[in-house]
Scaffold this active site. Structure first.
Site, PDB file in Angstrom:
ATOM      1  N   ALA C  11       0.701  -1.114   0.087  1.00  0.00           N
ATOM      2  CA  ALA C  11       0.000  -0.102   0.043  1.00  0.00           C
ATOM      3  C   ALA C  11       0.792   1.232   0.027  1.00  0.00           C
ATOM      4  O   ALA C  11       1.932   1.382   0.884  1.00  0.00           O
ATOM      5  CB  ALA C  11      -0.752   0.072   1.289  1.00  0.00           C
ATOM      6  N   SER C  13       2.929   2.512  -1.945  1.00  0.00           N
ATOM      7  CA  SER C  13       4.378   2.239  -2.470  1.00  0.00           C
ATOM      8  C   SER C  13       4.680   3.018  -3.764  1.00  0.00           C
ATOM      9  O   SER C  13       5.909   2.876  -4.335  1.00  0.00           O
ATOM     10  CB  SER C  13       4.819   0.749  -2.474  1.00  0.00           C
ATOM     11  N   HIS C  52      -6.451  10.271  -7.073  1.00  0.00           N
ATOM     12  CA  HIS C  52      -5.835   9.585  -8.178  1.00  0.00           C
ATOM     13  C   HIS C  52      -6.084  10.318  -9.663  1.00  0.00           C
ATOM     14  O   HIS C  52      -5.334  10.712 -10.392  1.00  0.00           O
ATOM     15  CB  HIS C  52      -6.039   8.101  -8.583  1.00  0.00           C
ATOM     16  N   ALA C  54      -7.121  13.482  -9.890  1.00  0.00           N
ATOM     17  CA  ALA C  54      -6.523  14.832  -9.863  1.00  0.00           C
ATOM     18  C   ALA C  54      -5.042  14.661 -10.367  1.00  0.00           C
ATOM     19  O   ALA C  54      -4.426  15.538 -10.996  1.00  0.00           O
ATOM     20  CB  ALA C  54      -6.802  15.660  -8.494  1.00  0.00           C
ATOM     21  N   ARG C  55      -4.369  13.786  -9.488  1.00  0.00           N
ATOM     22  CA  ARG C  55      -2.766  13.766  -9.976  1.00  0.00           C
ATOM     23  C   ARG C  55      -2.898  13.573 -11.381  1.00  0.00           C
ATOM     24  O   ARG C  55      -1.636  13.850 -12.226  1.00  0.00           O
ATOM     25  CB  ARG C  55      -2.379  12.600  -8.965  1.00  0.00           C
ATOM     26  N   ARG C  56      -3.633  12.563 -12.008  1.00  0.00           N
ATOM     27  CA  ARG C  56      -3.533  12.304 -13.280  1.00  0.00           C
ATOM     28  C   ARG C  56      -3.696  13.326 -14.228  1.00  0.00           C
ATOM     29  O   ARG C  56      -2.698  13.207 -15.212  1.00  0.00           O
ATOM     30  CB  ARG C  56      -4.387  10.898 -13.721  1.00  0.00           C
TER      31      ARG C  56
END
Lengths: 176, 176, 176
Positions: C11, C13, C52, C54-56
């Site tokens: 998790a 990582s 996820h 937003a980051r992408r």
């Protein structure tokens, strides 16, 4: 010159012993920055600290930084390598104190970039088991993984300890 | 010649299959030293043992050493490679019997140095999850990590199994 | 040309971030195949999905395949790489629906072999903690390990994420 190293691994994977070897390598002396908050009734932790100290032997100056790790790094940035053992306990202390741990990790990352003497961080892998049922445990494991990624990015080298031996994680010659 | 190999990894990471492949490599035949204590009502373990046996197929001679692994290694030290599956169950048996497990691990380490035929040990990584709340579980994970380090040091090769593939841990060309 | 990649790890990582980087590498655009079953009251999962996404950033077309991953792979097999995030949630959905997960994994393995455009799978390491006391958790961790092995065998590359960095698992230049 390598100035910052992260050694991560599971419990009893030999992380501390590898970090000690690396810290002593340049000149046989180093500074040990312990992050464990020592509670009077925590017999297990006291035993572990005593064991680590006995194993380390001479050549070490000990500092204690359960919360203000940045200050300890600034104060100790001289001729000797420092060993921080360990980041996971430091994070635990921040969480128990309800501190802004994300901000503290960001500040640590900036501090790492400013260090002149080498510093070796020990951290724990806590995310490779089954998802914990306990919500607090899930939050902790998310925070620990997030911290490990942030510190790994700031460090020159990252190693994974497996059964006492180091597996190289960063830098890595494999093209990803 | 490589005489002693440790293959460690998480549950269902393909450790046993890798170990079987390696044990059979020299001559297609090998000795299987099982350490599982078989209890009448343990259906899960019985199923796992049956599955392992079916997968292994012919070419194996089976020994059973839930406690006295050193004697089994001495008795089987002839022409064939031995596979010990697994050290974590052997340690569990020692702990359940309240044996002096540290002394037993030290004796095993000495036995490894005396072996002439190859021996491949399978062991489990149990320390990369969240710290268990249960004190006994914490002691077990400390003991398992300590044993893995001791056996890894005594072995010529150490591998970490990940999703069925071996990652080399020892010997390792990277300068630490 | 590498067509199929498995990125596994604990998790937090850094698996998803590595997978996103790899998926966008060829042309800056990719297809995101989410497997999370979104329940109305699961605040934690909703937050993780939002993070996820937003980051992408841009460049992604989103698909949702909580159960029929094979169909999603067939339907999306065109010019763009696909990222499947993640196999462990897909397996969880199969188990909750009491589907024949072994058959579904076998069908997925066959589907992987038929893909023309690249596909990157994210999966979780869940087997490196202490043995769970809960029988269901033990079954899940066995199933997850079994699935990881099957998918790893079908993929051209396998990587282990450690603190945000990829450790190469397959192909591996070390002779085992």
């Amino acid at each position: 010159m390598t100035r910052s190293i992260l050694i991560t691994g599971g419990a009893r994977s030999g992380k501390s012993r590898l970090a000690e070897r690396r810290a002593l390598a340049p000149c046989g002396r180093a500074i040990y920055i312990a992050t464990a908050e020592i509670y009077e009734d925590d017999v297990e932790m006291a035993a572990r600290i005593a064991e680590h100290r006995a194993r380390r032997g001479d050549g070490w100056r000990d500092l204690h930084a359960p919360r203000d790790l940045g200050a300890a790094l600034r104060a100790s940035d001289g001729d000797l390598p420092r060993l921080v053992d360990c980041l996971t306990l430091w994070l635990t202390n921040l969480l128990l104190a309800e501190a802004d741990w994300r901000a503290e990790v960001q500040a640590l990352v900036q501090e790492i970039a400013r260090q002149r003497a080498p510093v070796i961080f020990v951290s724990n892998e806590v995310g490779a088991g089954i998802v914990p049922e306990n919500r607090l445990a899930r939050s902790f494991r998310d925070a620990a993984g997030w911290m490990n990624q942030a510190v790994a990015e700031a460090c020159d080298e990252v190693w994974l300890a497996v059964a006492g031996y180091p597996v190289k994680v960063k830098p890595n010659e494999h093209t990803f």
